[in-house]
Each structure stands twice: as C-alpha cells, then as structure tokens.
Enzyme design. Structure first.
Site, PDB file in Angstrom:
ATOM      1  N   LEU A  99       0.879  -1.171   0.000  1.00  0.00           N
ATOM      2  CA  LEU A  99       0.000   0.000   0.000  1.00  0.00           C
ATOM      3  C   LEU A  99       0.914   1.217   0.000  1.00  0.00           C
ATOM      4  O   LEU A  99       1.991   1.181   0.607  1.00  0.00           O
ATOM      5  CB  LEU A  99      -0.889   0.015   1.251  1.00  0.00           C
ATOM      6  N   ASP A 100       0.488   2.308  -0.634  1.00  0.00           N
ATOM      7  CA  ASP A 100       1.293   3.530  -0.635  1.00  0.00           C
ATOM      8  C   ASP A 100       1.478   4.026   0.801  1.00  0.00           C
ATOM      9  O   ASP A 100       0.663   3.722   1.682  1.00  0.00           O
ATOM     10  CB  ASP A 100       0.593   4.634  -1.434  1.00  0.00           C
ATOM     11  N   ILE A 101       2.480   4.861   0.992  1.00  0.00           N
ATOM     12  CA  ILE A 101       2.759   5.364   2.350  1.00  0.00           C
ATOM     13  C   ILE A 101       1.553   6.076   2.959  1.00  0.00           C
ATOM     14  O   ILE A 101       1.305   5.987   4.158  1.00  0.00           O
ATOM     15  CB  ILE A 101       4.030   6.256   2.353  1.00  0.00           C
ATOM     16  N   THR A 153      -1.624   5.448   2.187  1.00  0.00           N
ATOM     17  CA  THR A 153      -2.829   4.596   2.168  1.00  0.00           C
ATOM     18  C   THR A 153      -2.945   3.844   3.494  1.00  0.00           C
ATOM     19  O   THR A 153      -1.947   3.388   4.043  1.00  0.00           O
ATOM     20  CB  THR A 153      -2.763   3.591   1.001  1.00  0.00           C
ATOM     21  N   LYS A 158      -5.269   5.698  -7.499  1.00  0.00           N
ATOM     22  CA  LYS A 158      -4.977   7.130  -7.712  1.00  0.00           C
ATOM     23  C   LYS A 158      -4.880   7.435  -9.207  1.00  0.00           C
ATOM     24  O   LYS A 158      -5.331   8.488  -9.668  1.00  0.00           O
ATOM     25  CB  LYS A 158      -3.666   7.508  -7.016  1.00  0.00           C
TER      26      LYS A 158
END
Ligand code: URA
Length: 249
Positions: free
Chosen positions: A107-109, A111, A192
């Site tokens: 997961l993105d930082i 998220t 995104k």
C-alpha cells in the site's frame, strides 16, 4: 499453503527473527556462545524445533516454525516494506519475531487499511498474482466527484498514462465525494491513477477487503492480529465475485 517445518538450523532461525546477520551471529556464538533449552552450544548448525528456547546476546527466543498470517490496519506514514532508508516501515509496528515475514503486496505510504503480512511465500503469491484475479476493495475520498461519463469510462476500461492495457474498476458512490473501487489487478498506484485518468484525484485511500477477507474494524490504525484458520482461506475466496456490469473478477 506452507506446511509446517519440523526443524531449522539454529543460525538461520535466529537471523530470521532478529537483526543478526549470519556472519555477526557466527562470531557471537563462537565468542560468547548461546544456549538451547538451557544447554550451552557452540555449533550454529544445530537444528531447532517448535517450542525450543534459545538464549543469545541477552535475548530469549522461543522457536515457532508455524507459518505466520497477520492482518494489520496499516496507518498512513509507514512504508509497506521490510526496511526503508527514509521512513518507518510496518515492521517497526511489529515485534522482532515477525522480521522473517513480508507484506502481501504494497500500500502507498499515505494509504491506510487492510495489509496482510506473512512468511508463507506461496500464499502471498496466490493473493498477488494478477492471474488469480483476487478482488480488492478500496474506499477513496476524492477531491471532486466523478461525472456519469467518468464512471462509465472506468467501468468499461480507462486508459492510464504510459500503459497499453486499460484499467477496469467497479466504482460505487458511498457518500459525499466518497467512492468504493473494486479492482483485481494490483497495478502501481492503481486507484490514484484511475481517479486521475477520470478527471479527479484521491485525497484519502483505505483498503477495506482482499477477496472475502475484510479489515477487522476493531483494529485501530497500526494494530494487527493473527488470522484464524478460516480467515487464511478468505483472501483466495473472491467473496462478491461478480460485478454489476458482468465483468466478474
Ligand atoms: N492504489 C493506489 O493508488 N494506492 C494504493 O496504496 C493501493 C492501490
């Protein structure tokens, strides 16, 4: 799913649950020794079993060779990786005994939400392999709402910058500026980029489910727990497997 191993080399096991490297550990054992179930040992290659107790460098380690399956409610601000030069990782929120594990996808930082962590490579491969089409649901807060035309472009396959194949998502409005996205691929920054291609942008993102496994809402951000035997099977059972437009997933 991985079978339980019955034995493992002492040095390999210690390195997998601590920050020791094999060479530093070898020196430590030769110089200061270690103990296994109370008996002094100098041989790093002895085999350890479930429940054995190792003492080394002031630490007591109880051997567990059972595969690990965790769910975490990932908070924003930490990276889904074992180590990072600039940021804390999800492993900074876990006891050192889980150092042998890895994140099932990333997961993105910024998220939040459901993140699976395991030391079972076969299980994580089955969940992340695009060929398996495991359905993941994300809840996104958008900067501006999608038009009806944007929604049908996303459902029918939307072009992402720099990619040949269109991306598909089932999108459902669930509140003011808030949309659920169900996807099966797991492309880089997928949600995104889909939102951007449809003329909006994501201001907050949270993963709600993987297959038929939902985030345990009683876990505060940063908290984690083990999965039970039934839950381990759920990511691979695509709970709601058919989308409204019949694409399935
Ligand atoms: N899609 C994104 O854009 N970010 C994530 O962290 C996961 C899916």
């Amino acid at each position: 799913m991985a079978n339980d191993r019955e034995t493992e080399r002492l040095d390999k096991y210690i390195c997998s649950v601590t920050s020791f490297t094999r060479s530093v550990l070898g020196k430590e054992i030769r110089k200061r020794g270690a103990s296994l179930n109370g008996k002094q040992i100098k041989d790093p290659s002895v085999k350890v079993r479930e429940g054995d107790v190792i003492e080394i460098a002031g630490m007591e380690i109880t051997v567990s060779l059972k595969p690990v399956y965790l769910m975490m409610n990932k908070p924003a601000g930490v990276v889904s990786a074992n180590s990072d030069d600039s940021y804390d990782t999800v492993f900074s929120l876990l006891p050192e005994r889980y150092a042998r594990c890895h994140c099932v996808g990333r997961l993105d930082i910024d998220t939040e939400g459901l993140l699976l962590i395991t030391d079972d490579g076969q299980w994580s491969h089955m969940i992340t392999s695009p060929a398996k089409g495991v359905r993941k649901v994300y809840r996104a807060v958008l900067a501006s709402d999608f038009s009806d035309e944007a929604v049908s472009r996303i459902r029918n396959g939307i072009e992402l910058r720099g990619e040949k194949e269109p991306a598909f998502a089932e999108v459902t409005k669930v509140g003011p500026l808030t949309w659920d996205f169900a996807v099966t691929e797991g492309r880089y920054h997928e949600i995104k980029r889909i939102a951007a291609a449809a003329g909006s942008s994501v201001t907050a993102l949270r993963r709600l489910s993987i297959g038929a496994l939902s985030l345990d809402e009683s876990l505060a951000p940063g908290m984690y727990r083990e999965l039970d035997a039934n839950e381990i099977l759920l990511p691979l059972a695509n709970g709601s497997s058919s989308d409204e437009d019949g694409r399935g997933s």
